[in-house]
Design a protein around this motif. Structure first.
Motif, PDB file in Angstrom:
ATOM      1  N   ASN A  91       1.377  -2.614   0.691  1.00  0.00           N
ATOM      2  CA  ASN A  91       2.483  -1.676   0.487  1.00  0.00           C
ATOM      3  C   ASN A  91       3.787  -2.402   0.153  1.00  0.00           C
ATOM      4  O   ASN A  91       4.535  -1.985  -0.731  1.00  0.00           O
ATOM      5  N   GLY A  92       4.055  -3.496   0.884  1.00  0.00           N
ATOM      6  CA  GLY A  92       5.265  -4.260   0.594  1.00  0.00           C
ATOM      7  C   GLY A  92       5.221  -4.827  -0.812  1.00  0.00           C
ATOM      8  O   GLY A  92       6.191  -4.747  -1.568  1.00  0.00           O
ATOM      9  N   ALA A  93       4.071  -5.384  -1.166  1.00  0.00           N
ATOM     10  CA  ALA A  93       3.927  -5.993  -2.496  1.00  0.00           C
ATOM     11  C   ALA A  93       4.139  -4.940  -3.592  1.00  0.00           C
ATOM     12  O   ALA A  93       4.792  -5.212  -4.604  1.00  0.00           O
ATOM     13  N   LYS A  94       3.622  -3.745  -3.350  1.00  0.00           N
ATOM     14  CA  LYS A  94       3.769  -2.667  -4.337  1.00  0.00           C
ATOM     15  C   LYS A  94       5.260  -2.352  -4.571  1.00  0.00           C
ATOM     16  O   LYS A  94       5.703  -2.170  -5.707  1.00  0.00           O
ATOM     17  N   ALA A  95       6.024  -2.342  -3.491  1.00  0.00           N
ATOM     18  CA  ALA A  95       7.449  -2.024  -3.612  1.00  0.00           C
ATOM     19  C   ALA A  95       8.212  -3.126  -4.346  1.00  0.00           C
ATOM     20  O   ALA A  95       9.157  -2.848  -5.077  1.00  0.00           O
ATOM     21  N   VAL A 115       5.130   3.331   2.952  1.00  0.00           N
ATOM     22  CA  VAL A 115       5.702   2.756   4.173  1.00  0.00           C
ATOM     23  C   VAL A 115       5.331   1.282   4.275  1.00  0.00           C
ATOM     24  O   VAL A 115       4.152   0.911   4.247  1.00  0.00           O
ATOM     25  N   CYS A 116       6.361   0.434   4.348  1.00  0.00           N
ATOM     26  CA  CYS A 116       6.125  -1.012   4.456  1.00  0.00           C
ATOM     27  C   CYS A 116       6.861  -1.548   5.685  1.00  0.00           C
ATOM     28  O   CYS A 116       7.298  -0.759   6.526  1.00  0.00           O
ATOM     29  N   LEU A 117       6.997  -2.854   5.785  1.00  0.00           N
ATOM     30  CA  LEU A 117       7.432  -3.434   7.056  1.00  0.00           C
ATOM     31  C   LEU A 117       8.417  -4.584   6.844  1.00  0.00           C
ATOM     32  O   LEU A 117       8.256  -5.384   5.913  1.00  0.00           O
ATOM     33  N   GLY A 118       9.441  -4.654   7.708  1.00  0.00           N
ATOM     34  CA  GLY A 118      10.392  -5.763   7.632  1.00  0.00           C
ATOM     35  C   GLY A 118      10.804  -6.221   9.013  1.00  0.00           C
ATOM     36  O   GLY A 118      10.568  -5.517  10.002  1.00  0.00           O
TER      37      GLY A 118
END
Ligand SMILES: [Zn+2]
Length: 446
Positions: free
Chosen positions: A354-358, A306-309
């Protein structure tokens, strides 16, 4: 900081070794050394003694918090030109009466200046990587290349079940992939961008899944933002949207789905099982009243990333990821009626690790060997005083305005809140936005 403006002008965007002294990372006072090859080569207490001689530039951190820069995992960057153009409307009216008619007049130049504006706003608020879906993406790629940050860019593929349209969209996707690969810039990558299960046919979804698999690139798609699209999907296809995507081969660890407000428990389990990343967009969801928060507890328990935008600037209305982190933490607590849901450290991880991983750039961590994508957040300001708990202050007290220095890929992009060329970009973006509205209101130019 002790740097003078003259010194700073010599560092912006340059390939130089940088020593950052006197910052706090992982609750420990440290120095950070970045070599001229864009990587953090050393981090730890008092390492300045080892590196002072070889550093071409020294940033005195003055006790700032150092953290990996943030990743905005779902946006439409050039929609910055539509900021404040239409608010406080029903989603379908807002799109049909305001947003789509304006977007029909967007030129490549508009997308270029809109994305330049978005990049400046992101640099100013600590974001150095974003996941973008829009049109005229060659212009967006040029803007990102010049801005010095990272992006995964996709063309919004919409076929509405029409075979002729589909062929056009496939060609546009292939052309953008070829263009971005041809740029040979490791900071700019391409994704397949089927817009949503309700705007793309199963044939189109399958084509995107195969194209992304062949090219080994991400897939970026909207999923279950509203209850209506879920109900429509069930009546049209006899299954819920996540099941439809899975049947078309879309759900893989390279996939980033945006929104996910109306996912049920079985869909959360499926996304977790497939290793999908889910981008939460709480400000946009609240502003457009999607009536349900993304089921963070269920997705996290299922093992989804779960990441964020922020979503686009027409529905947010800014790209400040610090603001978004706070809204995410608050919305999740409020909606699930549980103040223990999404605690500060986990909320911060959504926006960083998490965002970086995606996105797969290898960023999202402050460690030797990692790419130098770093921000410094001032502690000499009210929102960071007192400093009982850095994660708490970063999530609940600070906004992006607390970021004073931004570094991406080892290059200094903002120093002491100064971004070279910012005024010119703001002027040109405002001019482009005014021209766009004028063309939309008077399409024949008379
Ligand atoms: Zn969106």
């Amino acid at each position: 900081m002790t740097t003078t403006q003259a010194e700073s002008l010599d560092i912006f965007g340059k390939k130089k070794s940088v020593l950052i002294t006197n910052v706090i990372a992982h609750n420990t006072p440290v120095d950070i050394f970045i070599d001229a090859e864009e990587t953090i080569t050393d981090i730890g207490p008092e390492i300045r003694k080892r590196h002072r001689g070889e550093a071409e530039f020294i940033v005195d951190g003055d006790g700032a918090l150092a953290l990996p820069s943030l990743s905005n995992m779902h946006t439409h960057a050039a929609m910055s030109l539509l900021r404040g153009y239409a608010d406080d409307m029903i989603l379908q009216d807002w799109l049909a009466q305001k947003i789509w008619p304006l977007e029909a007049h967007l030129t490549a130049d508009d997308v270029y200046w809109g994305t330049k504006l978005a990049c400046v706003e992101m640099i100013r608020t600590g974001t150095t990587a974003f996941n973008d879906m829009y049109f005229q993406m060659e212009s967006a790629a040029k803007a990102v290349d010049e801005a010095g940050i990272r992006a995964v860019l996709c063309y919004g593929f919409i076929d509405l079940g029409d075979a002729e349209k589909r062929e056009h969209e496939c060609k546009a996707t292939e052309a953008l992939a070829a263009h971005i690969k041809g740029m040979n810039n490791p900071r700019v990558r391409v994704a397949a961008g089927p817009h949503a299960p309700y705007t793309v046919s199963p044939e189109g979804l399958k084509w995107c899944a195969e194209f992304a698999r062949d090219q080994q690139i991400p897939v970026h798609i909207h999923l279950s933002e509203t209850e209506k699209e879920v109900n429509d999907c069930v009546s049209r296809h006899g299954k819920r949207p996540a099941a439809l995507l899975d049947e078309c081969g879309i759900l893989t660890p390279r996939t980033i789905v945006a929104h996910g407000c109306w996912l049920d428990d079985a869909e959360c389990a499926l996304l977790g099982k497939r290793g999908v990343s889910v981008a939460h967009n709480p400000a946009s969801n609240m502003k457009l009243a999607t009536h349900r928060a993304m089921p963070y507890p269920q997705l996290a328990a299922a093992g989804a990333n779960v990441c964020l935008g922020t979503d686009g600037c027409a529905s947010n209305n800014n790209l400040d990821m610090f603001e978004e982190v706070k809204i995410a933490a608050l919305l999740q607590k409020f909606f699930w009626n549980d103040p223990t849901v999404l605690p500060a450290p986990a909320a911060l991880e959504m926006a960083t690790t998490n965002g970086a991983k995606a996105l797969g750039f290898g960023t999202g961590t402050l460690a030797a060997g990692a790419p130098a994508d770093i921000i410094l957040v001032s502690t000499r300001i009210p929102c960071n005083t007192p400093l009982h708990n850095a994660a708490s202050n970063l999530v609940y007290a600070c906004s992006g305005a607390a970021v004073e220095t931004t570094i991406c890929n080892g290059r200094v992009l903002m120093l002491d809140r100064e971004i070279p060329g910012e005024a010119e970009i703001l002027k040109n973006a405002a001019h482009a936005a005014a021209g766009l509205v004028k063309r939309a209101q008077n399409p024949r130019g008379n």
